[in-house]
Design a protein around this motif. Structure first.
Motif, PDB file in Angstrom:
ATOM      1  N   GLY A  81     -24.161 -79.812  95.178  1.00 24.40           N
ATOM      2  CA  GLY A  81     -22.899 -79.752  94.455  1.00 24.40           C
ATOM      3  C   GLY A  81     -22.894 -78.630  93.437  1.00 24.40           C
ATOM      4  N   ASP A  82     -22.049 -78.798  92.424  1.00 25.63           N
ATOM      5  CA  ASP A  82     -21.945 -77.753  91.415  1.00 25.63           C
ATOM      6  C   ASP A  82     -23.036 -77.900  90.372  1.00 25.63           C
ATOM      7  OD1 ASP A  82     -21.194 -79.993  90.076  1.00 25.63           O
ATOM      8  OD2 ASP A  82     -19.108 -79.387  89.752  1.00 25.63           O
ATOM      9  N   THR A  83     -22.983 -77.020  89.356  1.00 32.47           N
ATOM     10  CA  THR A  83     -24.035 -77.008  88.331  1.00 32.47           C
ATOM     11  C   THR A  83     -24.052 -78.303  87.529  1.00 32.47           C
ATOM     12  OG1 THR A  83     -23.829 -74.607  88.166  1.00 32.47           O
ATOM     13  CG2 THR A  83     -24.921 -75.740  86.354  1.00 32.47           C
ATOM     14  N   GLN A  84     -22.879 -78.828  87.209  1.00 31.60           N
ATOM     15  CA  GLN A  84     -22.824 -80.053  86.419  1.00 31.60           C
ATOM     16  C   GLN A  84     -23.429 -81.236  87.188  1.00 31.60           C
ATOM     17  OE1 GLN A  84     -21.870 -79.899  83.265  1.00 31.60           O
ATOM     18  NE2 GLN A  84     -22.534 -82.022  83.026  1.00 31.60           N
ATOM     19  N   SER A  85     -23.185 -81.301  88.487  1.00 36.42           N
ATOM     20  CA  SER A  85     -23.787 -82.365  89.291  1.00 36.42           C
ATOM     21  C   SER A  85     -25.301 -82.211  89.353  1.00 36.42           C
ATOM     22  CB  SER A  85     -23.211 -82.337  90.705  1.00 36.42           C
ATOM     23  OG  SER A  85     -21.811 -82.526  90.686  1.00 36.42           O
ATOM     24  N   ALA A  86     -25.764 -80.962  89.433  1.00 34.54           N
ATOM     25  CA  ALA A  86     -27.205 -80.716  89.452  1.00 34.54           C
ATOM     26  C   ALA A  86     -27.854 -81.153  88.143  1.00 34.54           C
ATOM     27  CB  ALA A  86     -27.466 -79.239  89.719  1.00 34.54           C
ATOM     28  N   ILE A  87     -27.202 -80.848  87.016  1.00 33.84           N
ATOM     29  CA  ILE A  87     -27.752 -81.258  85.714  1.00 33.84           C
ATOM     30  C   ILE A  87     -27.821 -82.772  85.616  1.00 33.84           C
ATOM     31  CG2 ILE A  87     -27.279 -81.258  83.240  1.00 33.84           C
ATOM     32  CD1 ILE A  87     -26.147 -78.455  83.533  1.00 33.84           C
ATOM     33  N   SER A  88     -26.794 -83.450  86.080  1.00 31.79           N
ATOM     34  CA  SER A  88     -26.777 -84.917  86.034  1.00 31.79           C
ATOM     35  C   SER A  88     -27.903 -85.504  86.895  1.00 31.79           C
ATOM     36  CB  SER A  88     -25.425 -85.426  86.510  1.00 31.79           C
ATOM     37  OG  SER A  88     -25.404 -86.840  86.541  1.00 31.79           O
ATOM     38  N   MET A  89     -28.096 -84.956  88.090  1.00 25.52           N
ATOM     39  CA  MET A  89     -29.152 -85.455  88.967  1.00 25.52           C
ATOM     40  C   MET A  89     -30.536 -85.204  88.379  1.00 25.52           C
ATOM     41  SD  MET A  89     -29.952 -84.441  92.936  1.00 25.52           S
ATOM     42  CE  MET A  89     -28.369 -85.083  93.477  1.00 25.52           C
ATOM     43  N   LEU A  90     -30.749 -83.998  87.862  1.00 27.53           N
ATOM     44  CA  LEU A  90     -32.060 -83.674  87.274  1.00 27.53           C
ATOM     45  C   LEU A  90     -32.343 -84.522  86.039  1.00 27.53           C
ATOM     46  CD1 LEU A  90     -32.065 -79.789  87.642  1.00 27.53           C
ATOM     47  CD2 LEU A  90     -33.471 -81.424  88.899  1.00 27.53           C
ATOM     48  N   SER A  91     -31.322 -84.809  85.247  1.00 27.84           N
ATOM     49  CA  SER A  91     -31.525 -85.662  84.066  1.00 27.84           C
ATOM     50  C   SER A  91     -31.948 -87.067  84.479  1.00 27.84           C
ATOM     51  CB  SER A  91     -30.230 -85.723  83.251  1.00 27.84           C
ATOM     52  OG  SER A  91     -29.840 -84.440  82.813  1.00 27.84           O
ATOM     53  N   THR A  92     -31.358 -87.576  85.542  1.00 27.93           N
ATOM     54  CA  THR A  92     -31.727 -88.908  86.034  1.00 27.93           C
ATOM     55  C   THR A  92     -33.159 -88.914  86.561  1.00 27.93           C
ATOM     56  OG1 THR A  92     -29.420 -89.330  86.631  1.00 27.93           O
ATOM     57  CG2 THR A  92     -31.102 -90.734  87.629  1.00 27.93           C
ATOM     58  N   ILE A  93     -33.510 -87.880  87.335  1.00 29.84           N
ATOM     59  CA  ILE A  93     -34.868 -87.805  87.896  1.00 29.84           C
ATOM     60  C   ILE A  93     -35.903 -87.681  86.786  1.00 29.84           C
ATOM     61  CG2 ILE A  93     -36.414 -86.440  89.330  1.00 29.84           C
ATOM     62  CD1 ILE A  93     -34.005 -85.671  91.027  1.00 29.84           C
ATOM     63  N   ALA A  94     -35.634 -86.812  85.809  1.00 26.27           N
ATOM     64  CA  ALA A  94     -36.596 -86.595  84.726  1.00 26.27           C
ATOM     65  C   ALA A  94     -36.793 -87.864  83.905  1.00 26.27           C
ATOM     66  CB  ALA A  94     -36.126 -85.449  83.837  1.00 26.27           C
ATOM     67  N   GLY A  95     -35.692 -88.534  83.553  1.00 24.91           N
ATOM     68  CA  GLY A  95     -35.816 -89.770  82.777  1.00 24.91           C
ATOM     69  C   GLY A  95     -36.555 -90.857  83.524  1.00 24.91           C
ATOM     70  N   SER A  96     -36.270 -91.003  84.814  1.00 22.89           N
ATOM     71  CA  SER A  96     -36.956 -92.022  85.616  1.00 22.89           C
ATOM     72  C   SER A  96     -38.441 -91.727  85.751  1.00 22.89           C
ATOM     73  CB  SER A  96     -36.313 -92.109  87.002  1.00 22.89           C
ATOM     74  OG  SER A  96     -34.942 -92.421  86.904  1.00 22.89           O
ATOM     75  N   LEU A  97     -38.786 -90.469  86.008  1.00 22.64           N
ATOM     76  CA  LEU A  97     -40.192 -90.105  86.161  1.00 22.64           C
ATOM     77  C   LEU A  97     -40.974 -90.368  84.875  1.00 22.64           C
ATOM     78  CD1 LEU A  97     -40.272 -86.782  88.216  1.00 22.64           C
ATOM     79  CD2 LEU A  97     -41.302 -88.975  88.813  1.00 22.64           C
ATOM     80  N   ILE A  98     -40.422 -89.947  83.751  1.00 26.65           N
ATOM     81  CA  ILE A  98     -41.143 -90.129  82.488  1.00 26.65           C
ATOM     82  C   ILE A  98     -41.310 -91.607  82.164  1.00 26.65           C
ATOM     83  CG2 ILE A  98     -41.003 -89.724  80.001  1.00 26.65           C
ATOM     84  CD1 ILE A  98     -39.617 -87.073  80.628  1.00 26.65           C
ATOM     85  N   SER A  99     -40.269 -92.397  82.378  1.00 25.82           N
ATOM     86  CA  SER A  99     -40.357 -93.834  82.067  1.00 25.82           C
ATOM     87  C   SER A  99     -41.355 -94.543  82.977  1.00 25.82           C
ATOM     88  CB  SER A  99     -38.974 -94.476  82.206  1.00 25.82           C
ATOM     89  OG  SER A  99     -38.055 -93.887  81.322  1.00 25.82           O
ATOM     90  N   VAL A 100     -41.217 -94.330  84.287  1.00 29.74           N
ATOM     91  CA  VAL A 100     -42.101 -95.017  85.229  1.00 29.74           C
ATOM     92  C   VAL A 100     -43.541 -94.566  85.053  1.00 29.74           C
ATOM     93  CG1 VAL A 100     -42.633 -95.328  87.668  1.00 29.74           C
ATOM     94  CG2 VAL A 100     -40.262 -95.407  86.897  1.00 29.74           C
ATOM     95  N   THR A 101     -43.754 -93.272  84.861  1.00 26.24           N
ATOM     96  CA  THR A 101     -45.119 -92.764  84.712  1.00 26.24           C
ATOM     97  C   THR A 101     -45.781 -93.294  83.456  1.00 26.24           C
ATOM     98  OG1 THR A 101     -44.496 -90.750  85.894  1.00 26.24           O
ATOM     99  CG2 THR A 101     -46.499 -90.676  84.578  1.00 26.24           C
ATOM    100  N   SER A 102     -45.058 -93.311  82.344  1.00 33.13           N
ATOM    101  CA  SER A 102     -45.641 -93.791  81.088  1.00 33.13           C
ATOM    102  C   SER A 102     -45.995 -95.274  81.175  1.00 33.13           C
ATOM    103  CB  SER A 102     -44.679 -93.539  79.929  1.00 33.13           C
ATOM    104  OG  SER A 102     -43.446 -94.214  80.146  1.00 33.13           O
ATOM    105  N   ILE A 103     -45.111 -96.068  81.785  1.00 40.34           N
ATOM    106  CA  ILE A 103     -45.409 -97.504  81.928  1.00 40.34           C
ATOM    107  C   ILE A 103     -46.602 -97.713  82.854  1.00 40.34           C
ATOM    108  CG2 ILE A 103     -44.519 -99.688  82.805  1.00 40.34           C
ATOM    109  CD1 ILE A 103     -41.736 -98.786  81.904  1.00 40.34           C
ATOM    110  N   THR A 104     -46.623 -96.972  83.965  1.00 45.06           N
ATOM    111  CA  THR A 104     -47.726 -97.117  84.922  1.00 45.06           C
ATOM    112  C   THR A 104     -49.054 -96.714  84.296  1.00 45.06           C
ATOM    113  OG1 THR A 104     -46.187 -96.656  86.732  1.00 45.06           O
ATOM    114  CG2 THR A 104     -48.542 -96.473  87.207  1.00 45.06           C
TER     115      THR A 104
END
Length: 470
Positions: A81-104
């Motif tokens: 998609g466009d740049t705004q959709s890319a930013i939204s997707m990357l923000s979701t991926i980054a937040g999920s990775l950091i949360s799951v990794t830190s808990i694990t």
């Protein structure tokens, strides 16, 4: 600084500047140890992900107009998609990775801590030293940093197709890899896996120690009467640079160097770490010798096989004694010590004409560890553990060289009172009989007779106790 004491000259460490230098060396030693144990590989992996993020951003920025895109880029662009959709997707991926990794990671550290509490605190040391563990940690931190960098770079990229798709793919791989990481971490806290890891580390450290033995001679008789070289600082003798010592002695002919302190032993400040015989000591030679003897705050698992040996002995002692009373873990430790006894039984190649003298104490230290477990079995009255130790000695005795056979024969003095403190169970009688038969086949009738007398005495006392309950 030199001082004569009777007929000997003692070389005292020079205070002042040398102490300041030792502080710098201690800091450098701590950094070297942390990078060699754990930090080195994760730092390289994280750096690789940072470089990869920059390279992918360059590809996205140099893509040109849409008409010049490759078929692969055109196919992937429909999912971005466009740049705004890319930013939204990357923000979701980054937040999920950091949360799951830190808990694990928190859960895994608790699992390792629980394993260390169950077996031995040194389990943490061996967990950190495993390359697979450091690679996993570097991978998850690197992926998280990759996604964050891509997110920041997306703000100035018109069509971050490769950046978004790479982040999505790495995020999916990370979630699957978490399952593998959880399993491998829990598996490493199992007693069998943990003790096997320690044993393998001890074998690897022994291989690193062989060049020192090949470049030195076994001492004969009492220690030499020469000039003691005191340690400039206190700590553990972590490593000995045999090549450096040989080069230092080659430039000073007529001198012989004895190393009375084995690798891994604690060296108090100012105590003799080497003894130099021959002409008067040259200060340059003394400084070169000290530089070849690495004294650090901790023992070096990679170069000191006795570290792993002591760890296994401690786990076995804790399991067999009343501290934990876990015969199953004690059996794993006994078998690990038996395998080390066989692995280190063959005499290491030595240089009889070498001017460096160093005693190889490791084969005797294995028997010392086994003797400690015999004492623990006597304290806890674990007849099955004592029987297992006796069976291990009986099976190993025929294939061991004379030096180790002499050591096992000396263990009879410890086995006798331990055997007398137990009831003569069937298992204990049979395994004691195996050791007696092994002694007789090896031509060691005196040890066999002594052990037979003790066993007969224990059986007789047990029968008398049954016949007369009072």
């Amino acid at each position: 600084m030199r001082e004569r004491a009777g007929a000997r000259m003692i070389l005292h460490p020079v205070p002042g500047p040398q102490r300041r230098v030792s502080g710098v060396r201690r800091l450098a030693s701590g950094l070297r140890r942390s990078f060699s144990e754990f930090l080195g590989l994760p730092v390289l992996i994280v750096a690789a992900f940072v470089v990869l993020a920059g390279a992918i951003d360059r590809l996205d920025n140099d893509a040109g107009p849409r008409s010049a895109w490759s078929p692969l880029r055109l196919f992937l662009s429909q999912y971005v998609g466009d740049t705004q959709s890319a930013i939204s997707m990357l923000s979701t991926i980054a937040g999920s990775l950091i949360s799951v990794t830190s808990i694990t990671f928190s859960i895994l550290l608790l699992a390792v801590q629980q394993g260390a509490a169950t077996l031995n605190s040194q389990i943490v040391d061996h967990y950190l030293r495993r390359r697979a563990n450091s690679a996993w940690f570097g991978f998850f931190v690197g992926v998280s940093l990759f996604v964050l960098i891509t997110l920041v770079q997306t703000t100035h990229t018109t069509a971050p197709v490769f950046g978004v798709m790479s982040s999505t793919l790495l995020g999916a791989v990370s979630l699957v890899a978490l399952v593998v990481l959880i399993y491998t971490t829990i598996d490493q806290t199992r007693p069998a896996t943990a003790i096997a890891t320690i044993r393998e580390a001890a074998l690897a450290a022994r291989a690193c120690q062989l060049p020192l033995l090949a470049a030195s001679a076994e001492p004969v008789g009492a220690g030499p009467d020469g000039v003691p070289i005191p340690a400039a600082t206190g700590g553990y003798l972590a490593r000995i640079d045999a090549g450096g010592l040989a080069r230092a002695l080659d430039s000073h002919p007529g001198r012989t160097l004895a190393l009375p302190v084995p690798v891994g032993r604690f060296v108090p400040p100012g105590s003799a770490v080497a003894v130099l015989t021959g002409p008067p000591a040259d200060p340059a030679l003394v400084a070169a010798i000290r530089a070849c003897l690495a004294i650090e705050e901790q023992r070096d698992v990679a170069h000191d096989p006795a570290v792993g040996l002591d760890h296994i002995a401690t786990i076995g002692w804790t399991a067999i004694s009343t501290a934990r009373s876990d015969p199953a873990v004690g059996a794993i430790a006994v078998h690990a010590l038996q395998r080390l006894l066989h692995a280190w039984a063959a005499p290491a190649p030595r240089a009889a004409t070498s001017r460096i003298v160093y005693r190889d104490r490791l084969p005797d230290q294995v028997l010392d560890a086994i003797e400690s477990l015999i004492v623990a079995a006597a304290e806890s009255r674990q007849h099955q553990s004592l029987a297992l130790i006796l069976r291990a000695l009986a099976l190993s005795l025929p294939v061991l060289p004379d030096r180790q056979q002499d050591g096992i024969a000396r263990l009879v003095a410890t086995v006798a009172p331990s055997l007398a403190s137990h009831l003569p169970t069937r298992m204990l009688r049979e395994d004691t009989g195996l050791l007696v038969a092994a002694f007789r086949r090896a031509g060691r009738d005196r040890s066999a007779d002594h052990l037979s007398e003790i066993l007969a005495h224990v059986v007789r006392e047990s029968r008398d106790g049954v016949a007369d309950p009072s």
